[in-house]
Structures are given as C-alpha cells and as structure tokens.
Design a protein around this motif. Structure first.
Motif: not given
Length: 607
Positions: A40-41, A45-46, A51-52, A305-309
C-alpha cells in the motif's frame, strides 16, 4: 522465524513420534498485514510521485509545444511568402508563352526587355527580405544576364539580385536530376545546393511549366530562390530556460538551424546521456521538424518535495498498520487454531469432535455450520447422487418412448388410406417395412445403437414412404465408412425425414440427401432437402428446445432434448433454411466407438 509443533491424534498418526511443522496462523496473518501495508505504501508513493511528475512534465510539454507551434507558424509564413514570390513566375502563362517562341533578333530582345526582366524585377520588389533569384531558360535565343560575385555569397554582395542563365548549365547537376516528377502547382523543393551550406543559405527549387501545351517538353525554365537561413529562422529561439536547445532538422536528419541557452550546443547523443526531454513539432508544408530539448532535472525539480512527503506519510501509515495487524492477528489466530485442529481430525476420519465458541459472531456461525455439515455429509452425498442418476435415466427413457407412438400414428394413417383405396401390394410392402422398422427400433430395449442400425431404420422409414410417394421421392445416402464403427442414440434421423415429407414439398417431387462425416472428435449428420424452406422466425422457434408453440415441431424438440440429456448441452441440432431454396438440418453428437463388431450396411444408396 518462529515455528511450533502440534501432535496428531493417536489413531491418525502413521508412525510413532512423527510431528508436522508449520507456521502458526497468527504469524501468517501478521506477515500478510505487513506485506499489504508495504504494498500500500509503495503503490501510494509511486502513484503520487508519478501523477505529480507526469502533471509537471505534461504542463511543461504543452507550454513548450505551444511555443514551438508559434515558432513553426512564423517559419512557415516565411516559407509560404517565398513560395508566393515564385508563384509570380510560375503562374504567368503570358510570359511562358512568350519565352517559348524560339525567334532571334528583335523578337528575342523584345521578349527579354518587355516581358522577362519586368517580371523578374516585380518578384524582387514583392519582398523586403534578402533574396537571390536565378532563372534558367530552355530558350537559348534569349540572352543570359548575370552578375559577378567574385566567388562569394550573392546575398552578401547585394540584398536583392537576379541572374538569368540557360538550362544547359544545370542539366548535369545531381540536385536537378533528383527532383520529383512534376505535379502542377505542388512540386517544389527546399534544399541546400552548391555552396548554400557554406554561406548559410537555402534555396527554393521549382520548375517553370507551360500549361498551354500538351507536349512532353512542357518545362520551359527553372527557378531558384535563395534566402538566408538566419532570416528564415529568425523567430526560432529557446526561451525555456538554461540548458534548453532548439533545432530544425530536414527529412534526412541534418540540422539546418540550432540555437540554445547555457552551455555550448551538444549532439543528440549527449543530450540523451544527460536525460533530456525531447519535444517535436513537424512542419505541415515541408518535410522538416522543429525539435526542442529540455533538461529533465529542470522539469522534475519539484518532485523531490513530493518524494519526501510520500516517505513521511508512508512511514506513519506503515507503523499504524503494523500495530493494528499485531492486535488483530493475535485475536483471530487463537480461534482459527481451534478450527484447524478439529478439521484436521475430520481429515483423518474422526467425525466425533465438535467446535464450540461463545458469543454470536462469524466464528460461531462457522463452527455450527461445520458441525452440521460433518453430521450429514455422507447421507447427503448419497441421496443427491442416487436421486440425480435416477431422474436423468427416467427423463431419457420417457423421451425415448415418446418418439415411436408419434411415428406409428402417422404410418397407420398412411396404411389406412392404402387400405381404403384397395392398394394391396403397396399396403403389403408398407406393413413389411413397418415391421422391419420396429424390429430395428426395439433393439432389445437398448437406447444406444450402432450407427449402421440407425441408418437402416432411416432407410426402412423411407421405404415405407416410397410406397406412398413412388417416383416423386428421391433420396441419397452419403455416409463415411468410418462412422459405421461408432454408436449413437437411436431415432435421431427419422423425425427430420418425417418433417421433410410432411412440410417441405415444393411441386410434385422432392430430393433428400443424408450425409454423415466425422469432424475431429464429433460426428455430424446432415439432412438436406430442396423443398419450400422455412421463414426465419420459424427456424428460430424450431431452434428452441423447449418451445411449446404448435408450429415448432414435436419431433424436433424431442430429438433436441434426448441429445441434451444423453450427451450434454454442447451437442444438438442446428437448422439453416431459406424460403424457396430448401432446408439443411445438422445433427452433431460425439464420436463413440463400438467394441462389438458388426456387418456394415451399404453407405451410399438411393431410395
């Protein structure tokens, strides 16, 4: 990894001291939770990152594509403007007619000064861009007019210039011979010829065609318009940031123009090594393309930033699921272990144990269902199995018994008519054939008979009808000898033969052809007639095995049901018919070989 041992019941253990090792249910449930949580995680994340990044990339691509489209439109406008200049000469039929007159002296001088030179000067005056116009003429009575450029660039010597030469100067050049075949108003080529690449120029090449003649030598001249690449691609510039590149490539992949910001220009391979995002915009009226390369690092800079979040949220979710999984697995594992212990005793033949749980939940319902199932399972299986077999046998025997009275009724009606009109000989033959038919039909009470017997029954039935119809009935049997070695449910062919004689007459005669062949693991019989045929709606009703309408044929439904009961739903009857052309009935059953040999009857006979 932790494991434990569980002892089997003493009566079920094949050897003393033997133990089975397995992973407890609680750990399995826990590991399942961990795996599902991790999946799930990872998926979250992927997907979020994809998407971003895809959104940013798509937005950047759209912006760059729009900018490239604007650049392309500006370049195409200048290309069309140059083509428009050549149109002044290309579509001038008056000048073409004048220049095709091979007259020397005053006529040649007048054509040059009055028609050719004013037309060439009008081309130069029609634009404010740097341009060099060269006209090649087939008519050598006209003089050549050209300038001296001291082996330099014509566009560097003068902003606008023109030259007039004879065609023999370019006939040996490869670029002239490789021009495509002429299509009026469409054929033109942009190409760097001679020293264009050295001077940074490009030329528009176009034939001059005389539309007033139908002769093969319609080409009376040739036009070469030369412009500066810098002028043509003046609006092409990379305004997308540092490290971006923009270039224009021709059909062969050669770079006609390239510009960029930041470091020195690099090749396509180097851009690929640095993972550049490439966006392409093709030209519409010329086989070129506009290519922009942008560093992916510049496009995906916000993805970090998205990866860290994603990592923070995923870690928190993993810890929550881990705690919940530990509690749930401990609760359910205890009950599941008890169920497994009892089921294991059932597997070894001990049906005396029962499961008991307090409360009213799913585990209590499961325990009650298992207890009830174990208590009645033997009686239930025996009852259902025996009842099903008896029911199927009764249905098959009932359907088998229904076909004979139906045929007997029709045959006795025919015998009654023969007796009424005193046709003793025909009456004798019909009664003899009827006796033969029923002798074969009884077949010692067996439902399954050899194919040879089924064919003999069909022939006996047709012999009965032959007495009635005489020469008006013509029948042909075409049966593969291989079918005589198999067996089938009896009385499958006769109802369709009866149906043909009852409903298919068209005129005074009728022809029937019965064929049999093997197709793979199946047997296929066909009954074909040249009668009046049937309407599509009637064929549709006949194809329904349980249709109860009076028009749908009792005998046909009987055959359908008997085949379905004995062989299953994949087999049965298929009907094809057209009004005025006749009917074809296909009976498909499995190929079942006989074990007892028998004498094969003649498989090709006319009745």
């Amino acid at each position: 990894m932790i494991s434990r041992f569980r002892k089997r019941h003493a009566h079920a253990v094949p050897a003393a001291g033997r133990e089975d090792r397995f992973l407890p249910f609680g750990y399995k449930l826990m590991f399942s939770y961990l795996i599902l949580t991790l999946v799930h995680v990872l998926i979250f994340g992927y997907v979020a990152n994809w998407i971003f990044v895809d959104s940013v990339r798509q937005q950047t691509t759209d912006n760059v594509q729009a900018a490239l489209r604007q650049m392309k439109d500006n370049v195409e406008y200048r290309l069309r403007d140059t083509v428009r200049l050549s149109d002044i000469l290309y579509y001038d039929d008056g000048t073409a007619t004048r220049l095709r007159q091979y007259r020397e002296g005053w006529y040649s001088y007048e054509s040059t000064t009055t028609y050719l030179l004013p037309k060439v000067e009008s081309v130069l005056k029609a634009t404010d861009r740097r341009i060099s116009l060269v006209v090649y003429l087939r008519n050598e009575t006209l003089p050549e007019i050209y300038n001296r450029y001291d082996d330099g660039d014509p566009l560097a010597t003068a902003d606008k210039s023109y030259d007039i030469y004879h065609m023999w100067r370019i006939r040996g050049n490869s670029w002239y011979r490789e021009l495509p075949a002429e299509r009026y108003g469409e054929t033109l080529t942009w190409k760097q010829i001679e020293r264009d690449e050295e001077f940074g120029n490009i030329s528009l090449l176009r034939r001059l065609i005389d539309t007033g003649t139908v002769r093969d030598d319609r080409e009376f001249g040739f036009v070469r318009l030369t412009v500066k690449l810098a002028d043509l691609f003046e609006t092409v510039s990379p305004d997308f940031g540092r490290g971006t590149r923009v270039r224009i490539e021709d059909a062969d992949g050669r770079v006609l123009h390239e510009t960029g910001h930041g470091d020195a220009l690099q090749t396509t391979e180097e851009n690929e090594d640095k993972q550049m995002l490439t966006i392409t915009e093709p030209f519409q009226h010329v086989n070129w393309r506009l290519v922009a390369t942008i560093p992916k690092e510049w496009v995906e800079k916000d993805a970090r930033k998205v990866k860290l979040l994603t990592v923070v949220i995923g870690s928190a979710s993993f810890l929550v699921f881990l705690l919940a999984g530990a509690l749930l697995s401990r609760y359910f594992s205890r009950r599941v272990s008890r169920i497994v212990m009892v089921l294991d005793s059932f597997r070894h033949g001990d049906f005396r144990k029962r499961i008991r749980f307090k409360g009213k939940d799913e585990f209590s319902a499961i325990s009650q269902s298992i207890n009830s199932m174990v208590q009645h399972i033997d009686d239930l299986i025996q009852q259902v199995y025996v009842t099903s077999l008896k029911k199927k046998e009764a249905e098959l025997e009932s359907l088998q018994a229904q076909i004979n009275p139906h045929f007997l009724y029709n045959t006795l009606s025919s015998i009654s008519r023969l007796a009424k009109f005193g046709q003793v000989d025909q009456l004798h033959r019909m009664v003899s054939n009827l006796a033969l038919f029923y002798r074969l039909s009884l077949n010692e009470g067996r439902t399954i008979i050899p194919v040879a017997n089924e064919l003999e029954q069909a022939k006996a039935y047709l012999d009965i009808q032959k007495v009635k119809y005489a020469d008006r009935l013509d029948v042909l049997f075409e049966i593969e000898p291989e079918l005589l070695r198999c067996e089938m449910v009896k009385l499958l062919l006769q109802p369709f033969l009866e149906n043909v004689l009852k409903h298919a007459w068209c005129g005074d005669r009728i022809h029937i052809r019965i064929t049999g062949r093997r197709t793979g693991d199946d047997v296929e019989f066909r009954i074909i007639d040249d009668g009046i045929g049937m309407r599509p709606e009637l064929v549709s009703r006949l194809s329904q095995p349980y249709d109860t309408s009076g028009e749908a044929g009792y005998g046909i439904r009987n055959v359908q049901q008997r085949i379905a009961l004995h062989y299953g739903k994949p087999y049965g009857v298929r009907i094809f018919s057209r009004p005025g052309m006749g009917t074809s009935v296909t009976i498909r059953i499995p190929y079942v070989s006989r074990t007892v040999p028998f004498a094969a009857p003649d498989n090709s006979e006319s009745a």
